[in-house]
Design a protein around this motif. Structure first.
Motif, PDB file in Angstrom:
ATOM      1  N   ILE A 189      12.263  -9.061  -9.555  1.00 26.73           N
ATOM      2  CA  ILE A 189      11.118  -8.343  -8.998  1.00 26.73           C
ATOM      3  C   ILE A 189      10.247  -7.861 -10.150  1.00 26.73           C
ATOM      4  N   PHE A 190       8.971  -8.206 -10.117  1.00 26.34           N
ATOM      5  CA  PHE A 190       7.985  -7.735 -11.090  1.00 26.34           C
ATOM      6  C   PHE A 190       7.098  -6.717 -10.365  1.00 26.34           C
ATOM      7  N   ASP A 191       7.317  -5.450 -10.620  1.00 27.53           N
ATOM      8  CA  ASP A 191       6.575  -4.401  -9.926  1.00 27.53           C
ATOM      9  C   ASP A 191       5.301  -4.077 -10.695  1.00 27.53           C
ATOM     10  N   CYS A 192       4.201  -4.648 -10.240  1.00 25.67           N
ATOM     11  CA  CYS A 192       2.896  -4.434 -10.878  1.00 25.67           C
ATOM     12  C   CYS A 192       2.049  -3.455 -10.069  1.00 25.67           C
ATOM     13  N   THR A 193       2.713  -2.561  -9.344  1.00 23.16           N
ATOM     14  CA  THR A 193       1.986  -1.516  -8.617  1.00 23.16           C
ATOM     15  C   THR A 193       1.901  -0.251  -9.470  1.00 23.16           C
ATOM     16  N   VAL A 194       0.842   0.486  -9.258  1.00 27.59           N
ATOM     17  CA  VAL A 194       0.646   1.747  -9.980  1.00 27.59           C
ATOM     18  C   VAL A 194       1.535   2.828  -9.354  1.00 27.59           C
ATOM     19  N   PRO A 195       2.255   3.620 -10.151  1.00 29.36           N
ATOM     20  CA  PRO A 195       3.000   4.756  -9.579  1.00 29.36           C
ATOM     21  C   PRO A 195       2.068   5.638  -8.755  1.00 29.36           C
ATOM     22  N   TYR A 196       2.539   6.078  -7.598  1.00 30.60           N
ATOM     23  CA  TYR A 196       1.666   6.847  -6.703  1.00 30.60           C
ATOM     24  C   TYR A 196       1.038   8.044  -7.403  1.00 30.60           C
ATOM     25  N   SER A 197       1.782   8.705  -8.259  1.00 32.21           N
ATOM     26  CA  SER A 197       1.279   9.910  -8.929  1.00 32.21           C
ATOM     27  C   SER A 197       0.173   9.621  -9.936  1.00 32.21           C
ATOM     28  N   LEU A 198      -0.007   8.330 -10.292  1.00 26.78           N
ATOM     29  CA  LEU A 198      -1.024   7.965 -11.287  1.00 26.78           C
ATOM     30  C   LEU A 198      -2.175   7.156 -10.688  1.00 26.78           C
ATOM     31  N   LYS A 199      -2.245   7.068  -9.375  1.00 32.82           N
ATOM     32  CA  LYS A 199      -3.246   6.203  -8.739  1.00 32.82           C
ATOM     33  C   LYS A 199      -4.676   6.526  -9.174  1.00 32.82           C
ATOM     34  N   LYS A 230       0.832  -1.199   0.000  1.00 31.00           N
ATOM     35  CA  LYS A 230       0.000   0.000   0.000  1.00 31.00           C
ATOM     36  C   LYS A 230       0.869   1.251   0.000  1.00 31.00           C
ATOM     37  N   LYS A 231       0.627   2.129  -0.986  1.00 29.22           N
ATOM     38  CA  LYS A 231       1.308   3.436  -1.038  1.00 29.22           C
ATOM     39  C   LYS A 231       0.329   4.496  -0.562  1.00 29.22           C
ATOM     40  N   SER A 232       0.643   5.132   0.563  1.00 26.01           N
ATOM     41  CA  SER A 232      -0.267   6.121   1.151  1.00 26.01           C
ATOM     42  C   SER A 232       0.177   7.553   0.937  1.00 26.01           C
TER      43      SER A 232
END
Length: 494
Positions: free
Chosen positions: A463-473, A374-376
């Motif tokens: 590492i496969f980073d399938c998270t959305v960049p925080y700035s594009l959430k 989780k990116k807060s």
């Protein structure tokens, strides 16, 4: 831990619980040959994991008529369902990693009970008895026709450091080699009992060891913890005690200076002999050992230490427990402690950001982890990669990490692949960490596979980073459906 969880404290009480839940346990009286046939049947019924298809996740199964072993029954697949493990440990399946993490923090040391309070010693067979033969006493099966021999695959091996007297329990590949000898395979550098054995061998002393078969499933899960979560000197039986809210009961062995799990179905008592080695397939010459968790049959080792058996004890009408090496059962045993270890390490470094972890079935519970991060706030961007690196540090055998956001169900592979397809760019979101020690049972980790690999067991961790960049959430919001109670329209919806 809750005291409500003490209702299950051995294999039989676990089976009684499963009988109350439809679809979790089946029995058959049809005769079955323990030589490959028994595993061949369960491959279809409920093996799952990395077993070649067709297979599926299904119920545990008891064979009541094992050819050549009419006085015992054989159980397979007890842990081959995460739902079933949760049921037996009194926990929601998706929270099992957290349960074990909590148990590690509040261990309850095992205790020793008297012989008359130990069901595992109801019947005793000494190796000096006429006609003694472990191959007849223990209905250990083979998984395939090319196995090196019958294997004990669910034996809780218990031994103590000859210097410090600290004890540990682990699970090993144990092949019945003769009427009173068992070969024991150690993954290099991965098990505490190997340290104990090496110390005893340097002193030219045998190492007393007990092998408890058919125990409380909490013990079988706890026994699979590894460093750094449980360093040398940490007795994993204390984790099982914490899960149950009561101490695991041990009993002194009849013939050796060691203890065994008091409520086990079978106990093998013996000594690891110093300086003696055998070829694992000395009786078959197949060059193969048995199917292992990656889904391939491991090669027979040409030099393994030997356990000289002193006695076999068991309950009246004992239940033999076995496992198919590549099945979902291995995923549960290896994977859930892995999840707990990763949760513990990442939480210490960055509290509140790692929401959950799943040691994925396709990696046998060892090679692949899906991490829900989780990116807060803007400064959380990039910390997901740090969390993945901590996971690699927490579990050295981990090969791949897939990072996903909090709106992805990590236990649903389709949802994870959806994130891979819509939130991942290969040349942007992939991190390679080459030349790192991993696990020797992965056949792709060898110089034969690639000249870039320097030694067997060296891997490129990824590492496969399938998270959305925080700035594009805000641009990656999933479609929001109306919240309703579906039982209004479909009453039996679950």
């Amino acid at each position: 831990m809750s005291n409500e969880k003490t209702a299950v404290n051995d294999l039989r009480s676990a089976l009684e619980l499963l009988k109350t839940v439809p679809g979790q346990l089946i029995e058959t009286d049809v005769p079955v040959d323990p030589n490959a046939e028994l595993a061949g049947v369960y491959r279809y019924i409920g093996a799952g994991g990395t077993v070649m298809r067709p297979t599926r996740i299904g119920p545990a199964m008891i064979f009541n008529n094992v050819i050549g072993h009419e006085d015992s029954r054989t159980l397979i697949g007890l842990l081959s369902s995460r739902e079933r493990v949760g049921l037996m440990l009194g926990c929601k399946p998706e929270r099992l990693g957290f349960l074990l993490n909590d148990a590690v923090k509040k261990p309850i040391d095992p205790i020793v009970v008297q012989h008359d309070a130990a069901p595992c010693q109801e019947i005793v067979h000494y190796s000096s008895d006429e006609g003694f033969d472990i191959r007849k006493l223990i209905p250990a099966p083979t998984n395939t026709p090319e196995d090196a021999g019958p294997y004990i695959t669910m034996g809780m091996c218990y031994a103590s450091d000859p210097e410090t007297k600290e004890s540990d329990v682990t699970i090993h590949r144990l092949c019945l080699q003769s009427k009173d000898e068992i070969s024991m395979y150690f993954v290099p550098g991965a098990r505490h009992l190997e340290v104990f054995r090496q110390k005893a061998e340097k002193l030219s002393q045998p190492l007393p060891i007990s092998i408890s078969i058919g125990v409380d499933p909490a013990i079988e899960i706890a026994a699979c913890f590894e460093p750094p979560t449980t360093p040398i000197g940490f007795d994993e039986l204390s984790i099982a005690g914490a899960i149950r809210g009561r101490a695991v009961e041990l009993v002194k062995c009849m013939t050796i200076n060691e203890r065994a799990i008091a409520n086990a179905e079978y106990v093998v008592e013996g000594e690891l002999l110093p300086g003696i080695r055998v070829e694992e397939d000395q009786n078959t010459g197949t060059g193969k050992a048995m199917p292992e968790f990656p889904g391939y049959t491991g090669g027979a080792n040409n030099s393994l230490p030997i356990i000289k058996v002193k006695a076999v004890t068991h309950r009246i009408n004992p239940i033999m427990q076995t496992v198919i090496g590549p099945s979902e059962e291995h995923v549960s045993m290896a994977g859930i402690p892995t999840e707990a270890s990763i949760l513990q390490m990442v939480e210490k470094a960055m509290p509140g950001r790692l929401l959950n972890v799943y040691a994925h079935s396709s990696g046998g519970g060892k090679y692949m982890a899906v991490m829900q991060f989780k990116k807060s706030q803007p400064s959380d961007e990039g910390r997901q990669g740090q969390a993945a690196l901590l996971a690699f540090a927490a579990f050295s055998e981990l090969k791949h990490v897939v990072l996903v956001d909090e709106d992805v169900d990590i236990f649903d592979s389709n949802d994870v692949l959806w994130a891979l397809n819509t939130r991942y760019q290969g040349n942007v979101d992939t991190t390679f960490i080459p030349g790192v020690r991993c696990h020797p049972l992965d056949p792709s980790q060898s110089p034969e596979y690639s000249p870039l690999i320097k030694d067997k067991g060296i891997s490129c961790k990824t590492i496969f980073d399938c998270t959305v960049p925080y700035s594009l959430k805000d641009k990656f919001q999933r479609s929001q459906f109306m919240e309703v109670d579906p039982t209004r329209w479909v009453p039996d919806y679950k």
